[in-house]
Design an enzyme around this catalytic site. Sequence first.
Site, PDB file in Angstrom:
ATOM      1  N   HIS A   1       7.355  -7.761 -10.361  1.00  0.00           N
ATOM      2  CA  HIS A   1       7.205  -6.638  -9.260  1.00  0.00           C
ATOM      3  C   HIS A   1       8.089  -5.240 -10.272  1.00  0.00           C
ATOM      4  O   HIS A   1       7.108  -4.363  -9.647  1.00  0.00           O
ATOM      5  CB  HIS A   1       8.247  -6.454  -7.466  1.00  0.00           C
ATOM      6  CG  HIS A   1       8.342  -8.338  -7.884  1.00  0.00           C
ATOM      7  ND1 HIS A   1       7.090  -8.594  -6.976  1.00  0.00           N
ATOM      8  CD2 HIS A   1       8.761  -8.935  -6.839  1.00  0.00           C
ATOM      9  CE1 HIS A   1       7.205 -10.102  -6.395  1.00  0.00           C
ATOM     10  NE2 HIS A   1       8.756 -10.504  -6.044  1.00  0.00           N
TER      11      HIS A   1
ATOM     12  N   LYS B   1      21.031 -10.216  -6.502  1.00  0.00           N
ATOM     13  CA  LYS B   1      21.634 -10.250  -4.850  1.00  0.00           C
ATOM     14  C   LYS B   1      22.569 -10.435  -5.384  1.00  0.00           C
ATOM     15  O   LYS B   1      23.847  -9.836  -5.871  1.00  0.00           O
ATOM     16  CB  LYS B   1      20.868 -12.068  -4.662  1.00  0.00           C
ATOM     17  CG  LYS B   1      19.631 -11.942  -4.791  1.00  0.00           C
ATOM     18  CD  LYS B   1      19.088 -13.568  -4.424  1.00  0.00           C
ATOM     19  CE  LYS B   1      17.638 -13.745  -4.332  1.00  0.00           C
ATOM     20  NZ  LYS B   1      17.111 -13.214  -3.718  1.00  0.00           N
TER      21      LYS B   1
ATOM     22  N   LYS C   1       0.430  -1.008   0.106  1.00  0.00           N
ATOM     23  CA  LYS C   1       0.229  -0.403   0.112  1.00  0.00           C
ATOM     24  C   LYS C   1       0.494   1.098  -0.218  1.00  0.00           C
ATOM     25  O   LYS C   1      -0.046   2.465  -0.287  1.00  0.00           O
ATOM     26  CB  LYS C   1      -1.195  -0.223   1.544  1.00  0.00           C
ATOM     27  CG  LYS C   1      -2.145   0.397   0.579  1.00  0.00           C
ATOM     28  CD  LYS C   1      -3.137   1.038   2.639  1.00  0.00           C
ATOM     29  CE  LYS C   1      -3.744  -0.680   2.376  1.00  0.00           C
ATOM     30  NZ  LYS C   1      -4.199  -0.476   3.595  1.00  0.00           N
TER      31      LYS C   1
ATOM     32  N   ASP D   1      12.451 -14.047 -10.970  1.00  0.00           N
ATOM     33  CA  ASP D   1      11.441 -13.140  -9.604  1.00  0.00           C
ATOM     34  C   ASP D   1      10.994 -11.450  -9.549  1.00  0.00           C
ATOM     35  O   ASP D   1      10.383 -11.843  -8.624  1.00  0.00           O
ATOM     36  CB  ASP D   1      12.564 -13.272  -8.746  1.00  0.00           C
ATOM     37  CG  ASP D   1      12.386 -13.929  -6.950  1.00  0.00           C
ATOM     38  OD1 ASP D   1      11.354 -14.031  -6.777  1.00  0.00           O
ATOM     39  OD2 ASP D   1      13.670 -12.829  -6.609  1.00  0.00           O
TER      40      ASP D   1
END
Length: 466
Positions: free
Chosen positions: A231, A333, A173, A226
């Site tokens: 995302h 990563k 949010k 991923d």
Amino acid sequence: MKTLVILGASGDLTGRLLLPGVARLIASGRAPGITLVGAGNDDWSAAKWQKRLKDGFADALAPGGDSTAGGIKELRAVKKNSSYHHLDVTAAGVLGKFLATVEGPVALYFALPPAVSQKACEVLKKSDLPAGTRLVMEKPFGSSEESARALNKTLARLVAEDRIHRVDHFLGKSTVLNIMGLRFANRLLEPLWNAEHIKKVEIIFDEDLTLENRARYYDHAGAGRDMIQSHLLQIMAIMAMEPPATLNENDVRSSIAAVLRASTIGNAAAPDYAASTRRARYTAGTIGRRAVPDYVAEDGVDPANNTETLAEVEVFVNNWRWAKVPFILRSGKALRGNRKEAVVTYKPVPHLPGGFTGVDSPTRLHIGFGPETLTLDIDVNGPGDLFTLDRVQLETDLSSDPLLPYGEVLEGVLSGDPLLSVRGDTAEECWRIVEPAFAAWKDGSVPLESYPAGSAGPAGWTTSND
Ligand code: NDP
């Protein structure tokens, strides 16, 4: 919602993320009257389930935080009344029969391996579902545009689209509302938020975490699947979307979908994925004081998978507002630190009055995602010599929700608001955007570079902060 049924209750996601998320939500008093039911393939005793709840709820039950006295009492009652059921959800009739025993409306959370979720939905019948059922699907949602479309069709047989919650826990949010608040409540920003004034937009999620024993999942997904496929494209869409009329899910999600429909990696007419994408994998190195082994030496990694741990793609939103502005999405990563932000770089001024000295640097706006921050880099007249340009940062903290990401996801599910859930057409579009690039990665058209763990990435990969 009356009952939250977690399928895959014995799994990793449930233990590490879902139960702590649901616990904080209930303890904050924002989800009253919920019954929690777990189901899994293992024959767990009631005591084993209670132990799992005890561990998952521990943080929320500890003093402090934003828990309320009423919320804590409620959470204790939820724990006490919660039950675990041994079900093979892929067997015809099993889940349907079980659901007939549960008080509706039900939120059915598929915390299962993707193939198992798909099979479970295929064997479910609409008549099995209590009235008002909501389905919660984890990522990855399909593995291609075609498979996402097939899964959407399966789900559409069961419930209406606004009752399907495809989870993207990065779409928290605070992330969504902070970007929209900044863009749409400030006359200073939105009129310049276009190709005429903006040179590029970067969305960066670099982390110092390594594989962390997740080879079973990650070694098949890599940084591209991923992070970028879901995302980062979703965050890009919120950065690029047209102003919605309201914050209603339909207005917001339609604006997001319009951006993604217009988007391609690289030049739409003549894609060259070796030019518009980059990928790399970490080798042995040191992060802080931690010695990190070579990615391919980690347990469970198969070097033949050729998995990248750092990926970057250049996306173009091919519409009037954004023509030719690169949106650079990057995530990796085992990097030297955590950096999670969107950076908007403005074009230079059309004319700098002669007589100024120093460097005329581009205006830059940074929106930080965790911690939530806003930083504006601008030029001002330097101290000492007013003819020399100097750089300053105007900084403020943005607000964030005290709930954990999965608490935010579940609040939307339990209150029946799909605003933060990925809509079906959007899930398909995200695959459509990335698939050709992933195919080029697979066929070796884009070299797999390397970088030592703890570094900033391969030599030559620079971003606005470097
Ligand atoms: P796990 O393999 O740890 O857990 C899977 C769960 O599914 C287990 O509880 C397993 O039960 C259960 N299960 C498997 N087959 C059946 C079946 N036929 N009937 C009933 N239950 C079954 O997976 P994760 O928890 O890691 O992942 C679950 C989902 O969440 C996946 O879609 C994943 O992509 C997604 N996800 C996971 C994240 C994570 O950090 N783990 C992060 C983001 C998304 P049993 O153990 O008894 O076989």
